[in-house]
Design a protein around this motif. Sequence first.
Motif, PDB file in Angstrom:
ATOM      1  N   MET A   1      -9.558  -0.833   4.272  1.00  0.00           N
ATOM      2  CA  MET A   1      -8.742  -1.097   2.915  1.00  0.00           C
ATOM      3  C   MET A   1      -9.223  -0.367   1.465  1.00  0.00           C
ATOM      4  O   MET A   1      -8.528  -0.056   0.803  1.00  0.00           O
TER       5      MET A   1
ATOM      6  N   PRO B   1      -6.060  -3.963  10.881  1.00  0.00           N
ATOM      7  CA  PRO B   1      -6.620  -4.006   9.411  1.00  0.00           C
ATOM      8  C   PRO B   1      -7.915  -4.674   9.375  1.00  0.00           C
ATOM      9  O   PRO B   1      -8.439  -5.264   9.963  1.00  0.00           O
TER      10      PRO B   1
ATOM     11  N   ASP C   1       0.928  -1.127  -0.035  1.00  0.00           N
ATOM     12  CA  ASP C   1       0.121   0.260  -0.137  1.00  0.00           C
ATOM     13  C   ASP C   1       0.776   1.328  -0.090  1.00  0.00           C
ATOM     14  O   ASP C   1       1.958   1.471  -0.217  1.00  0.00           O
TER      15      ASP C   1
END
Length: 283
Positions: free
Chosen positions: A235, A230, A65
């Motif tokens: 995301m 996460p 990322d």
Amino acid sequence: MTDAPALAAKSRVRWPLSLVVGGALTVVVVLTALIAFVWTPYEVEAVNIAAKLTAPNDAHPFGTDHFGRDVLSMIMVGAQNSLAVALVAVGIGAGVGVPLGLTAAARGGWVDELVMRGNDLIFAFPALLLAVMITAVFGPGAINAIIAIGLFNIPVFTRVARGAAMGLWTREYVLAARTAGKSKALISLQHILPNLMSLLVVQAAIQFAVGIVAEAGLSYVGLGAQPPMPSWGRMLAEAQTMIGFAPWLAVMPGLAIFVTVLGLSLTGDGLRDLFDPRVRRER
């Protein structure tokens, strides 16, 4: 001596294809979440600016990322969060909704009316709106997402349990139990609930899939799990401004959600076909 006709009938029982495929996909997702407890390719919080926005390659199969974090590792750990939230939320829904449904079916009258009107009230507030209300009081987080999704599941299980139980209260074995002097609560536990288990298992699988989508949606708008934990939904939210030059940031968590929901939905359909005697007779 073994009964040959019985063995032949048993050999003709086939597992529904949807159950086999869905179960396999679900097992893969669950194993991924379990493996993440002891191993991930990289530390999920490890920042490597030099490797930021790296396309999928041998070192990072799902790419990295904008902070250089390994996307595969984040998806593996994100599976833990999604499955845990959905599992606990479904547990809350079933743990509260099933007793309410059984009570409404057994008591009837004003009790039934009160339970069903309460269900209608909860149905008027979608999980996202409930999460917004809860967040406004307690702040965002995974716990509040669980509460919101769990509350949304309660009327679902209540309606399923009540509808099926209403039909069972007219059966001969229930009438015999009432004649024997058993209380309605005892009859519900000993005779009604066991006959509802297959239906409740199917509904739980379906609601599990709904819970995964709901958790991703809440995380997408910032109401679910908070950094550094996460989350598949977050995301996706972080990837929306970079999808033009780093599409893997949206594709990978999107595929994770798709595979998980597909697996659980197929499992629910397969369990329904397996438990439905009309479907079995058609095979």
